[in-house]
Design a protein around this motif. Structure first.
Motif, mmCIF file in Angstrom:
data_model
loop_
_atom_site.group_PDB
_atom_site.id
_atom_site.type_symbol
_atom_site.label_atom_id
_atom_site.label_comp_id
_atom_site.label_asym_id
_atom_site.label_seq_id
_atom_site.Cartn_x
_atom_site.Cartn_y
_atom_site.Cartn_z
ATOM 1 N N GLY A 1 68.945 -32.036 25.941
ATOM 2 C CA GLY A 1 70.034 -31.355 25.255
ATOM 3 C C GLY A 1 69.687 -29.915 24.991
ATOM 4 O O GLY A 1 68.565 -29.459 25.209
ATOM 5 N N GLY A 25 76.729 -35.198 15.139
ATOM 6 C CA GLY A 25 77.730 -34.470 15.894
ATOM 7 C C GLY A 25 78.836 -33.923 15.028
ATOM 8 O O GLY A 25 79.849 -33.451 15.509
ATOM 9 N N VAL A 77 79.039 -27.472 24.307
ATOM 10 C CA VAL A 77 78.840 -28.916 24.390
ATOM 11 C C VAL A 77 77.721 -29.313 23.439
ATOM 12 O O VAL A 77 76.754 -28.578 23.251
ATOM 13 C CB VAL A 77 78.506 -29.370 25.828
ATOM 14 C CG1 VAL A 77 79.620 -29.004 26.788
ATOM 15 C CG2 VAL A 77 77.186 -28.790 26.307
ATOM 16 N N GLY A 97 75.366 -32.902 22.298
ATOM 17 C CA GLY A 97 75.046 -34.309 22.505
ATOM 18 C C GLY A 97 74.882 -34.730 23.943
ATOM 19 O O GLY A 97 74.564 -35.891 24.203
ATOM 20 N N VAL A 98 75.091 -33.865 24.915
ATOM 21 C CA VAL A 98 74.903 -34.266 26.304
ATOM 22 C C VAL A 98 73.418 -34.273 26.631
ATOM 23 O O VAL A 98 72.637 -33.511 26.062
ATOM 24 C CB VAL A 98 75.663 -33.358 27.282
ATOM 25 C CG1 VAL A 98 77.143 -33.354 26.981
ATOM 26 C CG2 VAL A 98 75.109 -31.944 27.262
ATOM 27 N N THR A 148 74.193 -38.818 29.744
ATOM 28 C CA THR A 148 75.562 -38.392 30.014
ATOM 29 C C THR A 148 76.005 -38.833 31.403
ATOM 30 O O THR A 148 75.287 -38.651 32.389
ATOM 31 C CB THR A 148 75.678 -36.864 29.892
ATOM 32 O OG1 THR A 148 75.318 -36.474 28.556
ATOM 33 C CG2 THR A 148 77.091 -36.387 30.179
ATOM 34 N N VAL A 159 83.135 -38.730 28.613
ATOM 35 C CA VAL A 159 82.079 -38.532 27.614
ATOM 36 C C VAL A 159 82.036 -39.725 26.669
ATOM 37 O O VAL A 159 82.994 -40.481 26.537
ATOM 38 C CB VAL A 159 82.284 -37.229 26.811
ATOM 39 C CG1 VAL A 159 82.360 -36.032 27.739
ATOM 40 C CG2 VAL A 159 83.538 -37.308 25.946
ATOM 41 N N GLN A 160 80.902 -39.870 25.984
ATOM 42 C CA GLN A 160 80.731 -40.950 25.032
ATOM 43 C C GLN A 160 81.336 -40.536 23.690
ATOM 44 O O GLN A 160 80.905 -39.556 23.085
ATOM 45 C CB GLN A 160 79.240 -41.257 24.846
ATOM 46 C CG GLN A 160 78.532 -41.670 26.121
ATOM 47 C CD GLN A 160 77.063 -41.914 25.892
ATOM 48 O OE1 GLN A 160 76.670 -42.788 25.115
ATOM 49 N NE2 GLN A 160 76.217 -41.143 26.562
ATOM 50 N N LYS A 189 79.449 -39.230 20.353
ATOM 51 C CA LYS A 189 78.092 -38.791 20.679
ATOM 52 C C LYS A 189 78.090 -37.478 21.445
ATOM 53 O O LYS A 189 77.261 -36.607 21.205
ATOM 54 C CB LYS A 189 77.366 -39.867 21.491
ATOM 55 C CG LYS A 189 77.134 -41.166 20.733
ATOM 56 C CD LYS A 189 76.372 -42.162 21.601
ATOM 57 C CE LYS A 189 76.117 -43.461 20.842
ATOM 58 N NZ LYS A 189 75.377 -44.453 21.682
ATOM 59 N N GLU A 190 78.995 -37.350 22.392
ATOM 60 C CA GLU A 190 79.066 -36.160 23.227
ATOM 61 C C GLU A 190 80.361 -35.417 22.903
ATOM 62 O O GLU A 190 81.437 -36.006 22.953
ATOM 63 C CB GLU A 190 79.010 -36.538 24.706
ATOM 64 C CG GLU A 190 77.723 -37.271 25.063
ATOM 65 C CD GLU A 190 77.762 -37.956 26.417
ATOM 66 O OE1 GLU A 190 76.683 -38.276 26.929
ATOM 67 O OE2 GLU A 190 78.876 -38.187 26.953
ATOM 68 N N LYS A 191 80.227 -34.153 22.575
ATOM 69 C CA LYS A 191 81.383 -33.376 22.116
ATOM 70 C C LYS A 191 81.540 -32.117 22.950
ATOM 71 O O LYS A 191 80.550 -31.489 23.355
ATOM 72 C CB LYS A 191 81.226 -33.004 20.637
ATOM 73 C CG LYS A 191 81.198 -34.205 19.686
ATOM 74 C CD LYS A 191 80.935 -33.754 18.251
ATOM 75 C CE LYS A 191 80.916 -34.939 17.289
ATOM 76 N NZ LYS A 191 82.249 -35.522 17.097
#
Length: 448
Positions: free
Chosen positions: A67, A82, A193, A195-196, A200, A308-309, A312-314
């Motif tokens: 990340g 996040g 971005v 959380g990637v 991912t 995306v999750q 978790k991923e934004k």
């Protein structure tokens, strides 16, 4: 990890860490006990070696998988890593931005400007839509956008202003209030971005869509660029189109922009008739001469996030600018003796040039290099935010920054350049909207 590598590591580490006393002890054991002990040691060594080597291989084969090292840390939201600022955490000024922001980007510095010295993207000179979400409340969906999903305006604990947080969904669209795009136009925006990483998905993408349909579906004429968020492997940018409902282009351009994705990239798109070009930061990656059908112009810009999750991923976007034109400023300066552009941007409330401004400055340098006897006056203008006297000083400092770039990076004789700051005194649009303010923040070049 391959089986042979694990076996080699196991054998090597076993021999390395097995003390001689233990070796003698094993020799005294019966054959059955010896084999059992060896299996136990081998299993433990294998487990530890596997973990260590996997981490080492990940760091080599999957750089950046941990990340962004310098991502902004969102404020608020309790223990949620996040979480973003929900309004309870303090912000600076208008959502973290200061007067005459001109957009927020990466740290500018001379080194960064030199990296962009060959950047040839030139934004349009007539702003059609500009959005920094400065007039929207944190936690609300922005007033000048439409969606069939969710999303809200957020801010981080830095000076990057406000951002629109997108919600993932292959049928969820984000559509700015913008209609009837001209034949020639440019699109720019910043993306962030959080959380990637290694986990991912390769299908995680931010899609930028040009469409002849303003609704929540694609029309018969459209162009889609898929910006990859994947980190464990180079993703490549996928491009597709439809002309009169028939797909003529569907391809993935192989490239590695993983590091860019982790460091708040600036995306630039230029459309000139049928031609379509896309840049990520200073590099042009897509240049397709027949991407858009003849006589089938696009009318709307759309954004879509998918793969995306959740939680978790934004992904966030900000500083979205759509402008008419993108013409060759060199010809206009030579023909008319002056040009005015709002495509030269500065860091928030300062005179630090944003690197993406170098496309315009490069064209000005080319004119001066060709016309050895030409001198130019560089005039800075601001919007009406802030104190009028302070804006005079700011506009003068910004004009000086443009001059310095021409001299230091492109070798123009400083004696051929003069500067003047006019602050907010000569607006070309109303200062009551983000679009108008963006037009008023401009730089003029006048032949002397």
């Amino acid at each position: 990890m391959t089986k042979w590598l694990r076996v080699c590591l196991t054998a090597g580490l076993f021999l390395l860490y097995l003390p001689s006393a233990n070796g003698q002890f094993l020799k005294k054991l019966g054959k059955k006990a010896q084999k059992a002990a060896e299996r136990t040691v081998e299993q433990r060594v294998d487990e530890e070696a596997s973990k260590t080597t996997d981490r080492a291989l990940d760091s080599i084969l999957e750089p950046g998988q941990g990340g962004p090292a310098e991502s902004p840390v969102p404020q608020g939201g309790g223990d949620d890593p996040g979480a973003v600022n929900d309004g309870s955490a303090p912000t600076t000024g208008n959502g973290g931005s200061s007067p005459n922001a001109g957009g927020a980007g990466k740290a500018s510095g001379s080194k960064r400007l030199e990296v962009y010295s060959k950047f040839d993207f030139v934004p349009g000179d007539e702003t059609l839509f500009y959005e920094d979400f400065g007039d929207d409340f944190i936690g609300d969906f922005p007033a000048r956008w439409n969606t069939n999903g969710g999303g809200e305006v957020v801010t981080f604990g830095d000076d990057s202003g406000k951002w629109l947080e997108l919600v993932s969904g292959n049928r969820t669209y984000y559509i700015p209030d913008l209609n009837d795009l001209p034949e020639d136009y440019t699109i720019e925006f910043d993306m962030e971005v959080l959380g990637v990483g290694r986990g991912t998905s390769s299908s995680a993408t931010l899609r930028v869509i040009l469409d002849d349909n303003g609704g929540f579906e694609k029309g018969g004429n459209n162009v889609v660029a898929y910006i990859p968020l994947v980190q464990y492997t180079p993703g490549g940018i996928r491009v597709e189109n439809r002309i009169n409902s028939e797909r003529t282009i569907s391809n993935t351009v192989k490239l590695d922009i993983r590091e860019n994705i982790l460091n708040r990239p600036h995306i630039s798109i230029a459309v000139n008739g049928e031609r379509y070009r896309m840049y990520v930061d200073e590099n042009k990656h897509i240049d397709i001469p027949r991407m858009i059908g003849p006589g089938a112009p696009m009318t709307h810009v759309k954004f879509q996030l998918d793969g995306v999750q959740d939680g978790k991923e934004k992904v966030f976007i900000s500083n979205i600018k759509v402008a008419k034109g993108g013409e060759d400023l060199r010809r206009k300066l030579l023909a008319e003796g002056s040009i005015s552009t709002n495509a030269i941007l500065f860091d928030s409330g300062s005179a630090n040039l944003q690197p993406t401004s170098m496309g315009v400055i490069r064209q000005i340098s080319q004119v001066l290099q060709q016309e050895g006897g030409m001198s130019l006056q560089i005039v800075g203008h601001t919007d009406s935010d802030g104190d009028a006297d302070a804006n005079i000083d700011l506009s003068q400092a910004r004009a000086e920054s443009v001059k310095k770039a021409l001299v230091d990076i492109y070798g123009i004789d400083a004696g051929r350049l003069s500067t003047l700051g006019k602050g907010e005194s000569e607006p070309v649009a109303e200062n009551s909207s983000p679009d108008g303010k963006a037009q008023n923040r401009r730089v003029e070049f006048i032949k002397q």
